[in-house]
Motif scaffolding. Structure first.
Motif, PDB file in Angstrom:
ATOM      1  N   TYR A 156      -4.120  -4.468  -7.860  1.00  0.00           N
ATOM      2  CA  TYR A 156      -4.048  -3.316  -7.313  1.00  0.00           C
ATOM      3  C   TYR A 156      -5.305  -2.685  -7.645  1.00  0.00           C
ATOM      4  CZ  TYR A 156       1.029  -3.823  -6.820  1.00  0.00           C
ATOM      5  OH  TYR A 156       2.463  -4.332  -6.323  1.00  0.00           O
ATOM      6  N   ARG A 157      -5.569  -1.856  -6.836  1.00  0.00           N
ATOM      7  CA  ARG A 157      -6.577  -0.882  -6.995  1.00  0.00           C
ATOM      8  C   ARG A 157      -5.827   0.736  -6.440  1.00  0.00           C
ATOM      9  NH1 ARG A 157     -12.692  -2.650  -5.654  1.00  0.00           N
ATOM     10  NH2 ARG A 157     -12.816  -0.990  -6.808  1.00  0.00           N
ATOM     11  N   GLU A 158      -6.310   1.498  -7.305  1.00  0.00           N
ATOM     12  CA  GLU A 158      -5.732   3.009  -6.948  1.00  0.00           C
ATOM     13  C   GLU A 158      -6.805   3.996  -7.377  1.00  0.00           C
ATOM     14  OE1 GLU A 158      -2.499   3.404  -9.496  1.00  0.00           O
ATOM     15  OE2 GLU A 158      -3.206   2.826 -11.350  1.00  0.00           O
ATOM     16  N   SER A 159      -6.449   5.098  -6.863  1.00  0.00           N
ATOM     17  CA  SER A 159      -7.308   6.187  -7.354  1.00  0.00           C
ATOM     18  C   SER A 159      -6.464   7.551  -6.552  1.00  0.00           C
ATOM     19  CB  SER A 159      -8.679   6.217  -6.594  1.00  0.00           C
ATOM     20  OG  SER A 159      -8.233   6.254  -5.064  1.00  0.00           O
ATOM     21  N   HIS A 160      -7.214   8.597  -7.012  1.00  0.00           N
ATOM     22  CA  HIS A 160      -6.508  10.027  -6.603  1.00  0.00           C
ATOM     23  C   HIS A 160      -7.061  10.348  -4.926  1.00  0.00           C
ATOM     24  CE1 HIS A 160      -4.695  10.596 -10.275  1.00  0.00           C
ATOM     25  NE2 HIS A 160      -5.543  10.643 -10.822  1.00  0.00           N
ATOM     26  N   PHE A 163     -10.401   4.191  -4.308  1.00  0.00           N
ATOM     27  CA  PHE A 163      -9.682   2.944  -4.900  1.00  0.00           C
ATOM     28  C   PHE A 163     -10.541   2.545  -6.238  1.00  0.00           C
ATOM     29  CE2 PHE A 163      -8.105   2.847  -0.714  1.00  0.00           C
ATOM     30  CZ  PHE A 163      -6.736   2.795  -0.714  1.00  0.00           C
ATOM     31  N   ASP A 193      -2.012  10.540  -4.788  1.00  0.00           N
ATOM     32  CA  ASP A 193      -2.037   9.009  -5.500  1.00  0.00           C
ATOM     33  C   ASP A 193      -2.190   8.238  -4.278  1.00  0.00           C
ATOM     34  OD1 ASP A 193      -2.109   7.104  -7.215  1.00  0.00           O
ATOM     35  OD2 ASP A 193       0.258   7.064  -7.718  1.00  0.00           O
ATOM     36  N   VAL A 194      -3.098   7.106  -4.484  1.00  0.00           N
ATOM     37  CA  VAL A 194      -3.337   6.193  -3.398  1.00  0.00           C
ATOM     38  C   VAL A 194      -3.680   4.810  -3.990  1.00  0.00           C
ATOM     39  CG1 VAL A 194      -4.811   5.359  -1.513  1.00  0.00           C
ATOM     40  CG2 VAL A 194      -4.621   7.759  -1.904  1.00  0.00           C
ATOM     41  N   THR A 195      -2.600   3.813  -3.641  1.00  0.00           N
ATOM     42  CA  THR A 195      -2.482   2.424  -4.062  1.00  0.00           C
ATOM     43  C   THR A 195      -2.629   1.412  -3.311  1.00  0.00           C
ATOM     44  OG1 THR A 195      -1.117   3.307  -5.896  1.00  0.00           O
ATOM     45  CG2 THR A 195      -1.272   1.065  -5.763  1.00  0.00           C
ATOM     46  N   ALA A 220       0.911  -1.314  -0.077  1.00  0.00           N
ATOM     47  CA  ALA A 220      -0.150  -0.171   0.018  1.00  0.00           C
ATOM     48  C   ALA A 220       0.919   1.367  -0.133  1.00  0.00           C
ATOM     49  CB  ALA A 220      -0.859  -0.115   1.190  1.00  0.00           C
ATOM     50  N   SER A 221       0.708   2.267  -0.750  1.00  0.00           N
ATOM     51  CA  SER A 221       1.050   3.541  -0.715  1.00  0.00           C
ATOM     52  C   SER A 221       0.203   4.514  -1.013  1.00  0.00           C
ATOM     53  CB  SER A 221       2.218   3.550  -1.760  1.00  0.00           C
ATOM     54  OG  SER A 221       1.741   3.301  -3.155  1.00  0.00           O
TER      55      SER A 221
END
Length: 413
Positions: free
Chosen positions: A271-275, A279, A82-84, A63-64
């Motif tokens: 992975y799931r990501e979003s701003h 996610f 940026d969230v991952t 996670a980041s």
């Protein structure tokens, strides 16, 4: 049932007469060296399981979150988030080196199993020696108690003859000094018994007193030395362990060669990501990779040649070990024959020393011998008694040493 009884008595009673067989069972359960060898085996077994699981997938959770500037849009520059978050699974599904390492682990486990048996045999012989010595010193104490009685008897005779005016006071004083010498010898024997008991307790890892329930034999049936050598080469754990070392050296050579063979790694990730923390964007990834070292400037070649020399060294060591074992058997056989001869001499020595003492004592009572001759005959008899016991103990210890050298002492973990 007797095994369980022996162990319970060892742990709960104030003193227990232990047989040689019961000694072996108690050592297997209590000796710290054997327990340590068992732990080494367990460690080797866990290491093999760990190496096997190198083929199994490894899961990583990642996670980041980051925030950076500038982020250029149609409206201009701004801060961007940026969230991952995701999970990755990877496995080295085919690797020749790992496979060889598992084979090496299997050999190491066998070696540790043999080491437990070898450790037991070494400790067992030591324990038997202590048990036989303990029996011998018990006999010595009984002899020295008898010697003290004889010394008192000589003193009583000398005092009677002095009161009758037949001898000088010097005879009485010499006889009295002889009593003190006998007391000192008895104290020394009791001290020696305590030392042997302590050594035996140390092997058994107990504070409970242990007595020797063994018989000191003066007759043994021994196979021809050639048969004993043959048995030794078949049964000695050192030879089996050295052969495993050679096999390990072969596998080490193979492992180096395996480093030039291809390995395959498979991995998958999600992975799931979003701003922001929604996610909303999904990301899947599947990968299969091949790694094949095609040229390493001959590093593997020379490392392999070095490992092959290690194998040759192990083979030479096996030959040296076999020669040493042959020598051990022959030396032990010779020691037993020497012990037999010494025992027969000691038996004859005791026979004549006893007759001399009894005759000299009778002559002294009749007044045809002096105190010096009597004490000389007495001391000679004392020495003969103890020499007989010591040689009997040595004969029995030599017998068990021969069994140990031939790999037939008996008992395994």
């Amino acid at each position: 049932m007797r095994k369980i009884t022996a162990l319970l008595l060892l742990l709960t009673t104030s003193s227990y007469g232990m047989t040689i067989k019961e000694l072996g069972e108690a050592l297997k359960s209590n000796n710290l060296n054997i327990k340590e060898s068992v732990k080494n085996l367990e460690s080797a077994e866990f290491q093999k399981k760990a190496d096997i699981r190198k083929f199994f997938p490894v899961f990583n959770l990642q996670a980041s979150a980051s925030r950076f500037y500038p982020y250029t849009t149609t409206t201009g520059k701004s801060w961007e988030n940026d969230v991952t978050a995701g999970i990755t699974a990877s496995a080295n599904i085919w690797n020749f080196q790992t496979r060889t390492k598992v084979n090496i682990d299997s050999i190491h486990i066998k070696s540790q199993q043999l080491n437990i048996e070898k450790t037991f045999e070494d400790i067992y012989l030591q324990g038997i020696s202590y048990l036989l010595q303990l029996k011998g010193v018990e006999k010595t104490i009984a002899l020295r108690e008898k010697e003290l009685e004889n010394a008192k008897k000589i003193y009583k005779i000398a005092k009677t003859k002095y009161n009758q005016g037949l001898v000088l006071i010097t005879d009485v004083l010499k006889a009295r000094a002889n009593i003190e010498k006998a007391k000192s010898n008895l104290i020394a024997a009791e001290g020696e018994k305590k030392k042997i008991e302590t050594a035996l307790q140390n092997l058994l890892n107990t504070d409970k007193p242990v007595a020797a329930d063994v018989k000191l034999s003066d007759s043994f049936t021994i196979p021809p030395v050639k048969n004993l050598i043959k048995k030794a080469l078949q049964n000695r754990k050192e030879i089996a362990m050295q052969k495993l070392k050679i096999k390990t050296a072969e596998l080490n050579v193979q492992s180096l060669k395996d480093s030039n063979k291809p390995s395959i790694t498979a991995s998958a990730s999600y992975y799931r990501e979003s701003h922001n923390l929604t996610f909303e964007n999904k990301n899947y990834n599947f990968q299969l990779s091949l790694n094949w070292k095609i040229f390493d400037s001959f590093q593997t070649k020379y490392a392999t040649l070095s490992a092959e020399k290690e194998k040759e060294i192990a083979e030479i060591e096996l030959k040296r070990l076999k020669n040493q074992i042959k020598k051990d058997v022959i030396d032990s056989y010779t020691d037993l024959q020497t012990s037999k001869a010494n025992f027969e001499t000691a038996k004859s020595y005791l026979k004549f020393a006893r007759k001399t003492y009894e005759r000299t004592l009778n002559e002294y009572e009749l007044g045809v011998s002096d105190m010096v001759s009597l004490l000389s005959a007495y001391n000679e008899y004392v020495n003969a008694e103890e020499n007989y016991t010591n040689n009997l103990v040595n004969l029995n210890i030599s017998y068990y040493k021969l069994l140990k050298s031939a790999g037939i002492l008996g008992g395994t973990k």
